[in-house]
Scaffold this active site. Structure first.
Site, short mmCIF file in Angstrom:
data_model
loop_
_atom_site.label_atom_id
_atom_site.label_comp_id
_atom_site.label_asym_id
_atom_site.label_seq_id
_atom_site.Cartn_x
_atom_site.Cartn_y
_atom_site.Cartn_z
N LEU A 78 -6.58 -5.03 2.15
CA LEU A 78 -5.46 -4.64 1.28
C LEU A 78 -4.66 -3.53 1.94
O LEU A 78 -5.18 -2.43 2.16
CB LEU A 78 -5.98 -4.17 -0.09
CG LEU A 78 -4.91 -3.72 -1.08
CD1 LEU A 78 -4.14 -4.92 -1.60
CD2 LEU A 78 -5.54 -2.95 -2.23
N HIS A 123 -11.39 7.76 0.79
CA HIS A 123 -10.21 8.41 1.38
C HIS A 123 -9.18 8.63 0.27
O HIS A 123 -9.04 7.81 -0.65
CB HIS A 123 -9.65 7.50 2.47
CG HIS A 123 -8.62 8.15 3.34
ND1 HIS A 123 -7.31 8.31 2.95
CD2 HIS A 123 -8.70 8.66 4.60
CE1 HIS A 123 -6.63 8.89 3.92
NE2 HIS A 123 -7.45 9.11 4.93
#
Length: 346
Positions: free
Chosen positions: A126, A230
């Site tokens: 993605l 992240h």
């Protein structure tokens, strides 16, 4: 209009441009000509293949800006992971160390290597171009895969996983890798990540620590990022959690990013999607209904977009001629729909 479609043979240059923007830690799409061509060709073969049960098919979809003829993002689904090459995760566990004589009771976290997700389907790859990170394009890109899976359930496994990008800094340095992986592999995180991305994974089995790892022996910086994502990946994690995915203690062996899981039939967008028939009318421009994902029922010509719709008592929805053309549907066709938002806060 923003539309999701299967990647096409002439999308190579566009795919490579996206690969150059992904950055360190994005294992499944690196700027490598061989890798990019291989991903594209495997996807073309998957869509052309007749499938009765999931194998190693790899499906890639692009988000296309039809007005500007630009590919703005990419997403993918792996039908079954680890079937020909081992699929590794760390699993977070707990051990109790105690001594009655000393009156000491210590709970210690451990990491062990597993192949527990072998055969699971994975939603992956993605990436949304930074210029398009607005107007719910990320939701369309991510959730469109669930309408495809709902339409063709025989192509996918009962359990679906997603590996989320772990923590690394702007220079691609991962605290977890520096605290653990480097001691066994003696290479930089970016090099290990790149080799994995281009399919050269033999070194993992050769050099991976085989025994239980006590996390309290790792540097504090490595311990603190176990199971964390992240910052750029946090919105994607929240979105998938709202769809029913959960973290169950599995993580990536390189950056310790969480691997989240869900049962196929418990994913909200799959479970709640349903068929309606369409009417095509310019008046649909004035609809103020809830924003929905809408997809056709084709395999090789799959199309998915989003539009506000109102469903009437006859199980009909109205869409504009522009939406119909981009979805490649005609008056009276059946389409699959589901509300874009889960309505859940996580």
């Amino acid at each position: 209009m923003m539309i999701i479609r299967p990647i096409a043979a002439d999308d190579y240059d566009r795919l490579y441009e996206l690969a150059e923007k992904t950055g360190p830690g994005f294992t499944s799409l690196q700027p490598n000509e061989k890798l990019v061509r291989n991903r594209l060709e495997k996807s073309l073969a998957a869509f052309a293949k007749e499938v009765k049960e999931p194998g190693e098919e790899s499906y890639l979809f692009v988000l296309e800006d039809t007005e500007n003829d630009r590919v703005a993002g990419i997403c993918g689904i792996m039908a079954g992971v680890g079937l020909s090459e081992a699929w590794y995760n760390y699993r977070l566990g707990t051990l109790m160390h105690s001594s009655r004589e000393l009156n000491v009771h210590n709970v210690v976290n451990t990491l062990s290597i597993t192949n527990d997700h072998t055969g699971c389907s994975e939603i992956c790859t993605l990436f949304l171009d930074p210029d398009y990170r607005h107007s719910k394009n990320g939701s369309l890109l991510s959730k469109s895969r669930f309408l495809f899976m709902a339409e063709f359930p025989q192509r996918f496994a009962e359990t679906v996983i997603a590996e989320m990008r772990g923590i690394s800094d702007k220079d691609g340095i991962s605290p977890f890798w520096e605290g653990l992986g480097r001691h066994f592999f003696s290479i930089d995180f970016s090099k290990a990540d790149y080799l994995t991305g281009i399919g050269e994974k033999v070194f993992i089995a050769e050099l991976m620590p085989k025994h239980l790892i006590y996390t309290n022996l790792l540097p504090k910086s490595a311990q603190e990022v176990i199971g964390k994502v992240h910052e750029n990946t946090l919105p994607a994690l929240k979105m998938l959690e709202a769809e029913g995915f959960r973290y169950e203690g599995y993580m990536d062996i390189f950056d310790a990013g969480p691997t989240i899981t869900a049962r196929f039939d418990e994913i909200r967008a799959i479970r709640e999607s349903h068929y309606v028939k369409i009417r095509i009318s310019e008046e649909a421009h004035h609809q103020s209904g809830e924003l929905h994902l809408i997809s056709n029922t084709s395999l090789e010509n799959f199309r998915c977009g989003m539009s506000p719709i109102t469903q009437d008592k006859q199980n009909l929805i109205y869409i504009t001629p522009t939406v119909a053309a981009n979805l490649q549907v005609e008056e009276g066709d059946s389409v699959r729909v589901v509300p874009l938002s889960s309505g859940r806060r996580v």
